[in-house]
Design a protein around this motif. Structure first.
Motif, short mmCIF file in Angstrom:
data_model
loop_
_atom_site.label_atom_id
_atom_site.label_comp_id
_atom_site.label_asym_id
_atom_site.label_seq_id
_atom_site.Cartn_x
_atom_site.Cartn_y
_atom_site.Cartn_z
N HIS A 1 42.56 36.80 26.09
CA HIS A 1 41.82 35.60 26.51
C HIS A 1 40.60 36.07 27.32
CE1 HIS A 1 40.83 31.62 27.61
NE2 HIS A 1 42.05 31.10 27.56
N TYR A 2 39.57 36.44 26.58
CA TYR A 2 38.39 37.06 27.23
C TYR A 2 37.79 36.17 28.32
CZ TYR A 2 38.65 40.50 23.51
OH TYR A 2 39.07 41.48 22.67
N GLN B 1 39.11 34.41 30.43
CA GLN B 1 39.84 34.44 31.70
C GLN B 1 39.72 35.77 32.42
OE1 GLN B 1 43.94 33.22 31.21
NE2 GLN B 1 43.39 31.04 31.13
N LEU B 2 39.12 36.77 31.79
CA LEU B 2 39.10 38.09 32.42
C LEU B 2 38.42 38.09 33.80
CD1 LEU B 2 38.45 40.45 29.34
CD2 LEU B 2 40.57 40.20 30.65
N LEU C 1 40.50 36.14 36.48
CA LEU C 1 41.78 36.80 36.70
C LEU C 1 41.59 38.10 37.49
CD1 LEU C 1 44.78 36.38 36.08
CD2 LEU C 1 44.49 37.89 34.12
N SER C 2 40.47 38.77 37.26
CA SER C 2 40.20 39.99 38.02
C SER C 2 40.07 39.66 39.51
CB SER C 2 38.92 40.66 37.51
OG SER C 2 39.13 41.12 36.19
N TRP D 1 41.43 37.10 41.02
CA TRP D 1 42.78 36.71 41.45
C TRP D 1 43.64 37.95 41.74
CZ3 TRP D 1 47.62 37.38 39.14
CH2 TRP D 1 48.64 36.50 39.53
N ALA D 2 43.49 38.96 40.89
CA ALA D 2 44.34 40.14 41.00
C ALA D 2 43.94 41.06 42.16
CB ALA D 2 44.33 40.91 39.68
#
Lengths: 248, 248, 248, 248
Positions: free
Chosen positions: A234-235, A237-238, A241-242, A244-245
């Motif tokens: 799911h490009y 969201q990258l 999400l990065s 978030w992580a």
């Protein structure tokens, strides 16, 4: 032109027989299909036992495994000649929207696509094979078109053909997959000993059947052709999400 | 916070037991897992028979079906309470690149995602459960992060954790799926009666393990988190395919 | 004294666990049992795929096959040491009269008997394991008696133990198999798609439960021990059949 | 005269087709046979799921279950008319001596016998169907004899027919079952991942093939007819066992 055919309804299914007979008029055809029905098999591969590969009286090869197994063993050693094209079907029932993920018919084509071979899955939307001969003619047209003008890219096509009387199909539409509502609740039942058991319920109704979807094309009387991809990343969201992580 | 846990290794697998024990320290946990190993099950659903749903001595619920069956029956009628989160694993072995498509571990999470529930699949890259306790701690961190700061979108995360000794993991990377070479050839064997049989061969080596992929992150000693999508439409091909289909 | 134990309810069944624990107090015990329930398996052997033989955390060996498979692979190569005795059970439910033919519990013992090893099948007549501990004590008594005074002939014993409260069992009777009425009709049902399916119905009521049968012993509160033979030739019919066959 | 036919090789087996065609020349024939091969099924019944009963293009009914399942569902509700006779086969390979216990072919006949219907199992001793047409003629003779002069007792016949060239069969012998040596050791193999697996080995050689046995008749070029009984009580052991059990 060598075409490998598979399906998920099993090697004795009428949809397979008609498709093989139609394609063999202009191509070398080999059939590798499951010994028994594997509807709902998705891309499952059999890893805990070896597979038996046998030939029926009509020359069809059948495998005691899933649709993916059939194409996999054909392409990784059992078939001497790499096919030019792999087709799957004609399936007994539609494979549209979210169904695509669960479909053994689509999975057989997917397996070939992952090996770099153009692949097309054909499904007949109605049950009881109504309109099967007409569907086979349409499948032939699409296959001939792919032979005459090969699509210039790795290609995995999901084709649904409406179960309509002869001459009632209006044409062809290239579509995106629609969406369904979640499937219906499990159907509870009992064994003769009173133990509860649960049947997986039927698929949900279409929730996105808007213009441009496979659902809309079929409802309007068209053949639906949807190109599929299998890159599940799911490009979009990258980036978020990065961020978030970071906190991990 | 109610978490539903499943896997594809079966309800007695150490990876499941450790994950359930770890998450139950801070959440209500329910386990619905397959009765036996279903590696390679993909998203297959059992449609030709009903499922039996039983409870083991430790409270885990097991189902005589696939990972997708487990989550499906839980969410469509057997579980009284809709869970807030579904996690799957911890799997015995990596699920990276094209493996994702065949993985029952990922499929269990996928099933929840399709029902609109946030879902995370965890896999331990080595075999023999080396580094399992550390992996469970990492799974706990990620789950707690999702509880504390829920991702603001439908979310399906594919997490691979390297089998490294304690303290050797360097951190976390958000990745895209890599690609593998086609799987190895079938392994031919014989029955005691001399009949040929064929085992599906192991997965191929990574062909795209470049920077940014899950393969690269694991090789470098990082936890890999890949966001997945399940919209299989190949949007980029729609225009060219529409032109192609004109001739039909 | 080395005892091999199997069953048909699967390696996690309470009846197996209690039996193994009881016998291991005075003998070396090895368990080879099916991975999942195989009630009704009869003497079926798995011939179309190889079997996986794995060890559970508690040391029990489980096989992804039938009860006969378990004992067969143990005796024909997997077990290094030939056992002195094979016992099967304790089964969840009676195996009396015609049931004996279908029982996987009895079949596991039969397999050993065919290899020349004394074998005893134990079944608990009630469901839900009522009276299991008492049944295990009785099984221990019978096994110890066989060790102390081995029966001087090839021996295959079918033991049924009534599900009674502690101290309610009146003693032991050596019996012949009774007879049942034909089983109840199939139970018709439907899939969620409206297709008919049929469940095998429960066993019929006893039709010969006269004095001397296993049915009578159990009904009267006794343990029933029936010696079995596996020579299926109907010797009494040989003369008349020879006359009949003259005309062929 | 209504004859129900089943087998264990599956509904597409040549032995079944030839037998059904031959018997339908003089009787009403119904076929209920397994969907796939169930060699080695013994009397196993499917108790954990319902059975699907479908009709093939040639009118044969096939069931996704065992040989015993096929006859059981036919006789307990699916078949409207109780057949006068049940025959099973013609099996691909011999069913002699101890094999009888494991044979699905014999089990299909056994199921009918337990319901009080005369039953005959036919097996062709060679593989690859050599001598099948001749075997069908012999099966017809035996069936016609049973119709013309019904045996005056409950009857279950196990018929083995030698795979010999036309005219080479010397006649018919009524026999007892011989005995085999224990079967050959398991054949160890490995999965592609290096895990051990075990194939059940072939049946042992005949150890009692003396005059009067089925083995001897076949070796001498005769058709072997063995009457079977299913009373498994070992009556001869009742007295000594009663003495033995006194000490319990």
């Amino acid at each position: 032109m060598h075409i490998l055919i598979s399906n998920d309804d099993g090697y004795t299914a009428p949809g397979l027989e008609v498709l093989a007979a139609s394609l063999s008029k202009f191509a070398d055809v080999t059939v590798f299909a499951p010994e028994v029905n594997h509807s709902g098999a998705s891309n499952s591969l059999t890893l805990n036992r070896p597979l038996m590969v046998k030939e029926a009286a009509n020359g069809f090869v059948y495998v005691n495994g899933t649709p993916s197994d059939c194409v996999h063993v054909a392409l990784t050693g059992v078939l001497k000649q790499r096919p030019d094209l792999v087709v799957s079907g004609i399936n007994n029932g539609a494979n549209m929207g979210d169904d695509t993920l669960y479909s053994g018919t689509v999975a057989a084509a997917t397996e070939a696509y992952l090996f770099g071979i153009p692949a097309i899955a054909f499904s007949l939307t109605g049950r009881a094979w109504f309109g099967l001969d007409q569907a086979a003619e349409i499948a032939v047209q699409i296959v001939k078109q792919q032979i005459a003008q090969p699509i210039q890219a790795p290609v995995l096509l999901n084709v649904n053909i409406p179960s309509l009387a002869g001459g009632q199909i209006k044409g062809t539409k290239v579509t995106r997959l629609g969406k369904r509502h979640p499937s219906q609740p499990v159907m509870a039942a009992q064994t003769p000993y009173g133990e509860p058991v649960y049947w997986i319920g039927p698929a949900g109704e279409a929730v996105d059947a808007s213009e441009g979807t496979d659902f809309a094309a079929i409802a309007d009387g068209y053949v639906s052709i949807t190109p599929l991809r299998l890159d599940l990343t799911h490009y979009d969201q990258l980036p978020s999400l990065s961020a978030w992580a970071q906190s991990l």
